[in-house]
Design a protein around this motif. Structure first.
Motif, PDB file in Angstrom:
ATOM      1  N   HIS A  38       0.827  -1.175  -0.051  1.00 48.84           N
ATOM      2  CA  HIS A  38      -0.072  -0.096   0.117  1.00 48.84           C
ATOM      3  C   HIS A  38       0.938   1.229   0.065  1.00 48.84           C
ATOM      4  N   LEU A  39       0.318   2.482  -0.444  1.00 45.89           N
ATOM      5  CA  LEU A  39       1.052   3.625  -0.406  1.00 45.89           C
ATOM      6  C   LEU A  39       0.237   4.608   0.780  1.00 45.89           C
ATOM      7  N   LEU A  40       0.884   5.034   1.801  1.00 41.74           N
ATOM      8  CA  LEU A  40       0.086   5.949   2.738  1.00 41.74           C
ATOM      9  C   LEU A  40       0.384   7.252   2.325  1.00 41.74           C
ATOM     10  N   VAL A  41      -0.622   7.845   1.936  1.00 37.76           N
ATOM     11  CA  VAL A  41      -0.473   9.379   1.672  1.00 37.76           C
ATOM     12  C   VAL A  41      -0.850  10.508   2.421  1.00 37.76           C
ATOM     13  N   ARG A  42      -0.015  11.157   2.991  1.00 37.63           N
ATOM     14  CA  ARG A  42      -0.389  12.373   4.093  1.00 37.63           C
ATOM     15  C   ARG A  42      -0.522  13.483   3.243  1.00 37.63           C
ATOM     16  N   TYR A  43      -1.594  14.417   3.359  1.00 38.65           N
ATOM     17  CA  TYR A  43      -1.549  15.591   2.675  1.00 38.65           C
ATOM     18  C   TYR A  43      -2.498  16.492   3.462  1.00 38.65           C
ATOM     19  N   LYS A  44      -2.502  17.911   3.169  1.00 36.88           N
ATOM     20  CA  LYS A  44      -3.512  18.750   3.682  1.00 36.88           C
ATOM     21  C   LYS A  44      -4.465  19.309   2.652  1.00 36.88           C
TER      22      LYS A  44
ATOM     23  N   VAL B 161      -9.355  22.392   0.547  1.00 33.83           N
ATOM     24  CA  VAL B 161     -10.661  23.256   0.964  1.00 33.83           C
ATOM     25  C   VAL B 161     -10.490  23.711   2.501  1.00 33.83           C
ATOM     26  N   ASN B 162     -10.512  22.801   3.381  1.00 31.19           N
ATOM     27  CA  ASN B 162     -10.521  23.144   4.496  1.00 31.19           C
ATOM     28  C   ASN B 162      -9.195  23.001   5.614  1.00 31.19           C
ATOM     29  N   LEU B 163      -8.008  22.868   4.784  1.00 32.11           N
ATOM     30  CA  LEU B 163      -6.558  22.872   5.317  1.00 32.11           C
ATOM     31  C   LEU B 163      -6.571  21.582   6.581  1.00 32.11           C
ATOM     32  N   GLU B 164      -7.470  20.637   6.268  1.00 28.45           N
ATOM     33  CA  GLU B 164      -7.384  19.404   7.331  1.00 28.45           C
ATOM     34  C   GLU B 164      -6.333  18.582   6.925  1.00 28.45           C
ATOM     35  N   LEU B 165      -5.464  18.082   8.011  1.00 28.28           N
ATOM     36  CA  LEU B 165      -4.534  17.107   7.571  1.00 28.28           C
ATOM     37  C   LEU B 165      -5.048  15.655   7.435  1.00 28.28           C
ATOM     38  N   LYS B 166      -4.898  14.997   6.511  1.00 28.59           N
ATOM     39  CA  LYS B 166      -5.657  13.754   6.132  1.00 28.59           C
ATOM     40  C   LYS B 166      -4.397  12.825   5.767  1.00 28.59           C
ATOM     41  N   TYR B 167      -4.863  11.542   5.853  1.00 29.65           N
ATOM     42  CA  TYR B 167      -4.156  10.303   5.368  1.00 29.65           C
ATOM     43  C   TYR B 167      -5.171   9.296   4.775  1.00 29.65           C
ATOM     44  N   VAL B 168      -4.699   8.990   3.713  1.00 29.21           N
ATOM     45  CA  VAL B 168      -5.496   8.055   2.689  1.00 29.21           C
ATOM     46  C   VAL B 168      -4.480   6.939   2.110  1.00 29.21           C
ATOM     47  N   SER B 169      -4.952   5.441   2.055  1.00 27.37           N
ATOM     48  CA  SER B 169      -4.205   4.431   1.785  1.00 27.37           C
ATOM     49  C   SER B 169      -4.587   3.946   0.272  1.00 27.37           C
TER      50      SER B 169
ATOM     51  N   GLN C 162      -7.639   3.717  -8.150  1.00 26.80           N
ATOM     52  CA  GLN C 162      -8.941   3.933  -7.581  1.00 26.80           C
ATOM     53  C   GLN C 162      -9.205   3.187  -6.190  1.00 26.80           C
ATOM     54  N   ASN C 163      -8.498   2.157  -5.820  1.00 27.30           N
ATOM     55  CA  ASN C 163      -8.562   1.658  -4.579  1.00 27.30           C
ATOM     56  C   ASN C 163      -8.276   2.341  -3.347  1.00 27.30           C
ATOM     57  N   THR C 164      -8.734   3.603  -3.132  1.00 28.21           N
ATOM     58  CA  THR C 164      -8.134   4.316  -2.273  1.00 28.21           C
ATOM     59  C   THR C 164      -9.179   4.536  -1.130  1.00 28.21           C
ATOM     60  N   VAL C 165      -8.682   4.368   0.119  1.00 26.12           N
ATOM     61  CA  VAL C 165      -9.450   4.598   1.289  1.00 26.12           C
ATOM     62  C   VAL C 165      -9.165   5.556   2.501  1.00 26.12           C
ATOM     63  N   SER C 166     -10.013   6.207   3.200  1.00 31.54           N
ATOM     64  CA  SER C 166      -9.404   7.126   4.238  1.00 31.54           C
ATOM     65  C   SER C 166      -8.757   6.092   5.355  1.00 31.54           C
ATOM     66  N   VAL C 167      -7.775   6.852   6.128  1.00 30.31           N
ATOM     67  CA  VAL C 167      -6.938   5.824   6.976  1.00 30.31           C
ATOM     68  C   VAL C 167      -7.706   6.476   8.445  1.00 30.31           C
TER      69      VAL C 167
END
Length: 364
Positions: free
Chosen positions: A47-53, A56-64, A75-80
Motif C-alpha cells: 500500500h501507499l500511505l499518503v499524507r496531505y493537507k 479546501v478546509n486545510l485539514e491534515l488527512k491520510y489515505v491508503s 481507484q482503490n483508495t480509502v481514508s485511514v
C-alpha cells in the motif's frame, strides 16, 4: 487455528511464538481459519500511505492506496483511521517508513515518538528522553525493525556544539521499553553533520551527512548507516558525482533499495536524476533515469516515492497554491494524476503486518 479459541487468546499465542514459527503459522493458515480482522494481512498487500493537507478546509488527512499492478490504480483508495496519539502530535514532526509495515513519527517539541501500524490501526507512544534541539546541542533520531528479532528499535544520537557524537548513542527496544547506551567500535567521523532525512532498508538506517574537509569547511556528501541487528555504524561512500554535487541530494527507498535523488536546475528547468546503489555495494551507484517534464497537471516540484511497478510518485505544482500527486512512468514518460492538496504531500510505502499486535497502548 481453532474457532473455539477466543480471538484475544489467539493473538497472545501467536505473539509468544519464536519469530520463525510465527511466520510459518501465519503463512500456512488458510483465509477461513484466520480471524476476520486479520484475513487481509495474510496476503501481505503493498500500500501507499499518503499524507496531505486538504485544499479546501486545510485539514491534515491520510489515505491508503492499494499499490496494485493493474490499471485500477489508484481507484482503490480509502481514508485511514488515524490513532489519537498521532492526531495529537505537534507539528512539525518527521515520519519514517519501515520495510515491516510500521511508521514512526518523531516530534522534538513533544519529546515523543509514535510507532504506528496502519494495518492494525494501532499506535504506541514512546517518550524521547534527554532531547536537545538548539544552538548548543542537537539530537538525531532513526527507526527500524531488527532483521533477526523483528523488534522495532529507535536510535538516538546526541551531538554537541562541535558536531561530534560525544553526547552518546542510545537505542530503545520496544519489547523491553528500555533505553540503553550503545557502544559501537566504528562510530563515524566526529566531524560529520547528520541530516534529518533518513531511510530504512533491510534493517539498516541510513542518514545523509556532510563531512568536514581538511582545515574545517563542511563540504560534500556521504551516507552514514546504523545496523539495527549488530548496532554498528558504517559509512557509504558516494561516487564522486554525488559526493561533490552542488545540487540538492535526498534519499528514497523503492522496493528495498537505497536510491539517491539529485535535484538540479538545468537550463532554467528543475530536473531530478535518480541513482540506485547496486547490490548494496558502496560507491557503486547506477543512474536509472532523469525526470524532467511538464504535464497537463502542472510542473515538476519533487519526487515523493516509488510504486512497486517502478513508477515514480511525483509532486506537481498545479497552480500557485495547489499541488497534485501523480505517477510518472520513466520509460514511456506517461503520467497519471492521483489527487490534489494545499501543502506538501508525503508518501510512505508499507505492507500489511501483525507487528504491534501484542503491544499494550501505553506511554513508555
Amino acid at each position: 487455528m481453532s474457532d473455539n479459541i477466543p480471538f484475544d487468546l489467539q493473538q497472545i499465542i501467536i505473539s509468544k511464538l519464536p519469530v520463525e514459527l510465527e511466520e510459518i503459522i501465519l503463512n500456512k493458515l488458510t483465509v477461513d481459519s484466520i480471524p476476520i480482522g486479520l484475513q487481509s494481512l495474510e496476503h501481505q498487500h503493498q500500500h501507499l500511505l499518503v499524507r496531505y493537507k486538504d485544499a479546501v478546509n486545510l485539514e491534515l488527512k491520510y489515505v491508503s492506496i492499494a499499490d496494485t499492478d493493474t490499471d485500477t490504480f489508484p481507484q482503490n483508495t480509502v481514508s485511514v483511521t488515524v490513532p489519537q496519539s498521532v492526531v495529537n502530535l505537534d507539528e512539525p514532526y518527521t515520519t519514517i517508513d519501515s520495510p515491516h509495515g510500521l511508521l514512526c513519527l518523531f516530534s522534538i517539541t513533544d519529546r515523543k515518538a509514535v510507532i504506528w501500524n496502519p494495518s492494525l490501526r494501532k499506535a504506541v507512544d514512546v517518550v524521547l528522553p534527554d532531547i536537545a534541539d538548539d544552538e548548543m546541542c542537537r539530537t538525531v533520531l532513526g527507526f527500524g525493525v531488527c532483521r533477526e528479532t523483528r523488534d522495532p528499535k529507535i536510535v538516538k544520537i546526541k551531538m554537541d556544539t562541535k558536531i561530534h557524537m560525544d553526547g552518546g548513542v542510545y537505542v530503545f527496544t520496544l519489547s523491553t521499553r528500555i533505553w540503553r547506551s550503545v557502544y559501537s567500535s566504528n562510530v563515524p567521523s566526529k566531524v560529520t553533520i547528520f541530516g534529518e532525512e533518513q531511510v530504512v532498508v533491510g534493517g539498516v538506517v541510513y542518514w545523509l551527512a556532510i563531512p568536514r574537509v581538511g582545515g574545517g569547511d563542511w563540504y560534500g556528501n556521504l551516507i552514514v548507516s546504523f545496523d539495527l541487528t549488530s548496532e554498528e555504524f558504517g559509512e557509504v561512500k558516494l561516487p564522486d558525482r554525488l559526493a561533490h554535487t552542488h545540487c540538492n541530494l535526498s534519499m528514497i527507498k523503492p522496493r528495498e533499495s537505497l536510491v539517491a535523488i539529485e535535484g538540479c536546475v538545468e537550463d532554467s528547468e528543475l530536473v531530478y536524476h535518480v541513482w540506485v546503489m547496486k547490490d548494496g555495494v558502496p560507491k557503486l551507484f547506477e543512474k536509472l533515469f532523469t525526470i524532467s517534464s511538464h504535464s497537463p497537471y502542472g510542473s515538476l516540484n519533487s519526487i515523493r516515492g516509488f510504486r512497486k511497478t517502478g513508477e515514480a510518485l511525483v509532486e506537481l505544482q498545479a497552480r500557485p497554491s495547489i499541488r497534485t500527486l501523480a505517477a510518472y512512468e520513466p520509460y514511456s514518460k506517461s503520467i497519471k494524476n492521483i489527487g490534489t492538496s494545499e501543502k506538501h504531500i508525503y508518501v510512505y510505502s508499507y505492507t500489511e503486518t501483525l507487528l504491534l499486535l501484542d503491544q499494550p497502548v501505553i506511554t513508555n
